[in-house]
Design a protein around this motif. Sequence first.
Motif, PDB file in Angstrom:
ATOM      1  N   VAL A 164       8.470  16.995  36.561  1.00 49.78           N
ATOM      2  CA  VAL A 164       9.534  16.966  35.544  1.00 49.78           C
ATOM      3  C   VAL A 164      10.648  17.937  35.898  1.00 49.78           C
ATOM      4  CG1 VAL A 164       8.062  16.154  33.670  1.00 49.78           C
ATOM      5  CG2 VAL A 164       8.213  18.614  34.134  1.00 49.78           C
ATOM      6  N   THR A 165      10.335  18.977  36.646  1.00 46.84           N
ATOM      7  CA  THR A 165      11.364  19.929  37.069  1.00 46.84           C
ATOM      8  C   THR A 165      12.387  19.275  37.978  1.00 46.84           C
ATOM      9  OG1 THR A 165       9.835  20.626  38.818  1.00 46.84           O
ATOM     10  CG2 THR A 165       9.926  21.985  36.830  1.00 46.84           C
ATOM     11  N   VAL A 166      11.969  18.269  38.733  1.00 40.47           N
ATOM     12  CA  VAL A 166      12.892  17.514  39.579  1.00 40.47           C
ATOM     13  C   VAL A 166      13.626  16.461  38.749  1.00 40.47           C
ATOM     14  CG1 VAL A 166      13.068  15.930  41.545  1.00 40.47           C
ATOM     15  CG2 VAL A 166      11.547  17.914  41.663  1.00 40.47           C
ATOM     16  N   LEU A 167      12.879  15.748  37.886  1.00 44.95           N
ATOM     17  CA  LEU A 167      13.495  14.720  37.047  1.00 44.95           C
ATOM     18  C   LEU A 167      14.626  15.286  36.197  1.00 44.95           C
ATOM     19  CD1 LEU A 167      10.311  12.806  35.791  1.00 44.95           C
ATOM     20  CD2 LEU A 167      11.947  12.028  37.501  1.00 44.95           C
ATOM     21  N   SER A 168      14.435  16.491  35.675  1.00 38.94           N
ATOM     22  CA  SER A 168      15.425  17.089  34.782  1.00 38.94           C
ATOM     23  C   SER A 168      16.715  17.463  35.499  1.00 38.94           C
ATOM     24  CB  SER A 168      14.836  18.331  34.096  1.00 38.94           C
ATOM     25  OG  SER A 168      14.555  19.333  35.044  1.00 38.94           O
ATOM     26  N   ARG A 169      16.699  17.484  36.826  1.00 39.09           N
ATOM     27  CA  ARG A 169      17.884  17.851  37.603  1.00 39.09           C
ATOM     28  C   ARG A 169      18.635  16.639  38.134  1.00 39.09           C
ATOM     29  NH1 ARG A 169      14.328  21.997  37.765  1.00 39.09           N
ATOM     30  NH2 ARG A 169      15.108  24.118  38.092  1.00 39.09           N
ATOM     31  N   CYS A 170      18.187  15.434  37.758  1.00 45.99           N
ATOM     32  CA  CYS A 170      18.784  14.197  38.285  1.00 45.99           C
ATOM     33  C   CYS A 170      19.270  13.298  37.156  1.00 45.99           C
ATOM     34  CB  CYS A 170      17.758  13.417  39.108  1.00 45.99           C
ATOM     35  SG  CYS A 170      17.038  14.307  40.491  1.00 45.99           S
ATOM     36  N   LEU A 171      20.262  12.477  37.471  1.00 45.35           N
ATOM     37  CA  LEU A 171      20.624  11.354  36.618  1.00 45.35           C
ATOM     38  C   LEU A 171      19.731  10.196  37.037  1.00 45.35           C
ATOM     39  CD1 LEU A 171      24.521  11.312  36.409  1.00 45.35           C
ATOM     40  CD2 LEU A 171      22.885  12.273  34.807  1.00 45.35           C
ATOM     41  N   GLN A 172      18.920   9.675  36.119  1.00 51.07           N
ATOM     42  CA  GLN A 172      17.936   8.661  36.475  1.00 51.07           C
ATOM     43  C   GLN A 172      18.411   7.272  36.068  1.00 51.07           C
ATOM     44  OE1 GLN A 172      13.951   9.577  35.267  1.00 51.07           O
ATOM     45  NE2 GLN A 172      13.197   7.499  35.607  1.00 51.07           N
ATOM     46  N   PHE A 173      18.299   6.321  36.995  1.00 50.96           N
ATOM     47  CA  PHE A 173      18.640   4.923  36.747  1.00 50.96           C
ATOM     48  C   PHE A 173      17.435   4.060  37.112  1.00 50.96           C
ATOM     49  CE2 PHE A 173      22.635   7.073  37.621  1.00 50.96           C
ATOM     50  CZ  PHE A 173      23.453   6.612  36.609  1.00 50.96           C
ATOM     51  N   ASN A 174      16.998   3.240  36.164  1.00 50.68           N
ATOM     52  CA  ASN A 174      15.852   2.371  36.400  1.00 50.68           C
ATOM     53  C   ASN A 174      16.341   0.977  36.767  1.00 50.68           C
ATOM     54  OD1 ASN A 174      13.188   1.441  36.477  1.00 50.68           O
ATOM     55  ND2 ASN A 174      13.287   0.775  34.352  1.00 50.68           N
ATOM     56  N   LEU A 175      16.071   0.556  37.988  1.00 51.07           N
ATOM     57  CA  LEU A 175      16.473  -0.767  38.446  1.00 51.07           C
ATOM     58  C   LEU A 175      15.426  -1.792  38.022  1.00 51.07           C
ATOM     59  CD1 LEU A 175      18.141   1.221  40.232  1.00 51.07           C
ATOM     60  CD2 LEU A 175      18.089  -0.536  42.005  1.00 51.07           C
ATOM     61  N   LYS A 176      15.883  -2.872  37.425  1.00 49.94           N
ATOM     62  CA  LYS A 176      14.979  -3.882  36.885  1.00 49.94           C
ATOM     63  C   LYS A 176      14.559  -4.877  37.964  1.00 49.94           C
ATOM     64  CE  LYS A 176      18.038  -5.123  33.870  1.00 49.94           C
ATOM     65  NZ  LYS A 176      18.747  -5.761  32.735  1.00 49.94           N
ATOM     66  N   GLN A 177      13.408  -5.521  37.711  1.00 52.91           N
ATOM     67  CA  GLN A 177      13.025  -6.633  38.576  1.00 52.91           C
ATOM     68  C   GLN A 177      14.026  -7.766  38.408  1.00 52.91           C
ATOM     69  OE1 GLN A 177       8.857  -7.455  37.503  1.00 52.91           O
ATOM     70  NE2 GLN A 177       8.297  -6.684  39.523  1.00 52.91           N
ATOM     71  N   MET A 178      14.269  -8.491  39.495  1.00 48.94           N
ATOM     72  CA  MET A 178      15.251  -9.569  39.457  1.00 48.94           C
ATOM     73  C   MET A 178      14.726 -10.748  38.637  1.00 48.94           C
ATOM     74  SD  MET A 178      17.642  -8.428  41.510  1.00 48.94           S
ATOM     75  CE  MET A 178      17.846  -7.230  42.831  1.00 48.94           C
TER      76      MET A 178
END
Length: 506
Positions: A164-178
């Motif tokens: 979570v220490t890494v996650l909190s330092r990033c803008l997260q984008f979840n790419l969906k299945q096509m």
Amino acid sequence: MSYQVLARKWRPRGFAGLVGQEHVVKALRHALEKQRLHHAYLFTGTRGVGKTTLARILAKCLNCETGITPEPCGKCSACVEIDGGRFPDLIEIDAATNTGVDEMRALQDNAAYVPVRGRFKVFVIDEVHMLSKPAFNSMLKTLEEPPAHIKFILATTDPQKIPVTVLSRCLQFNLKQMPRAAIAAHLEKVLTEEKVAFEKEALPLIARAAAGSMRDALSLLDQAIAHGAGKLAAAGVREMLGAVDETYLLRLLEALAGGDGPAMAAIADEMQARTLSFDVALQDLASLLLRVTLAQTVPAALEEDLPERERIVALAQAIDPETVQLCYQIALQGRDDLSLAPDEHAGFLMTLLRMLVFRPGEPMTSARKDEKPKSRPAEFDGDWVALVQKLPLAGGAKELGRNSELKRHGNGVFELVVQKNMAHLAGEAFKEKLQAGLAAYFGRAAKVQVALGETRGGTAAALESAEKGARHAEAVRAVQGDNFVQELVNLFDGRVVDSTIREKQR
């Protein structure tokens, strides 16, 4: 010139070419237009949905010689070199093979130097969840406060393994299945551009086999073109994938609706003769049962352009929803049991026979392959009360049948009347279940129409109530005429409470 596989040749070079990730593209476009750039991005999603491709497009947007833009020119030296995988300021690291702390320290040392050619030095770390815990700890400080010329783009198929220490330092984008439709449409475009002859019916087969991955879809397309000697035919794709023609599955369910075990066994034998995959058949059968359930419960969700839509709707009327649900579970369990069966054909056939002999709320009945299906009445004889007792109904649908009188019938239409104080039974859900019960009993489609009005006491519920009252009156007379009871009443100056008298259980 050596051949370039379709998955590489058709890798998108800009945001416009990405399929099915509009939510991510919109956010990144706005950030680039407003120059609101974060120092670390995290792209998550299953394989083949565009994580690495998106990272390279973002690197071009940041380093295009025309300036920071959501529309890189694709012609300048930076864009061309990034597309060719030789841009010195785009450093791609495979965390699956570079998992240790030493690699992260080397990255930190590299980050201290300004870009050689570009505006930003971009580090793309693929499968970042594979890094060791010491490696994550080593990169934390750099990830949190990198130099102004550094951008991190992390990609992973398993974000839950990232601290979570890494996650909190990033803008997260979840790419969906096509979506399958989007994959099929893109494949059609590719085939048209490549001037490859194709049958449109083959595209949904590849889209389904790709399971949401555009890269897998393009790889399968390459394989299918080779299999078809430069052409794409639906029959060839089915053969390559081991896919099952849905006609077999529709015939199986139609035989199931008619209680025709020998027909089901014969279809299974046909499938074995064609060397079709029974594992895939059960998977596709579960998908078909899902469509039948949609037709029963959410008709609007069933695609209007579905080739076999009419047959699916007919099945939805012929098989009651509870049986469809049970068959769906049997199909799923049958797939798990295939490896334990004497052979796949035997396991598939046993699964079909389970669907035939099991019914919701009923014990298993014996059935043999050589038995003839039970005969169904050709026509309704007009005795609604007797018919209601025979229908496979439960809950509100059963109560609708018991508390209604038949007004008229003909051509598969049953017009019923229920009392106004029971208007809740006239709802669409109960009507549809009663229709399904009638269709299952007669082996053909049925329609129920319900009107509110006065009944004449001829409903199954009314007749049952009258019969019960007559039996209770008989029991009261028997008790009151019993000598022993009369002696007790006289001795203790008591009385018989009629409402406590119960009919003797037989």
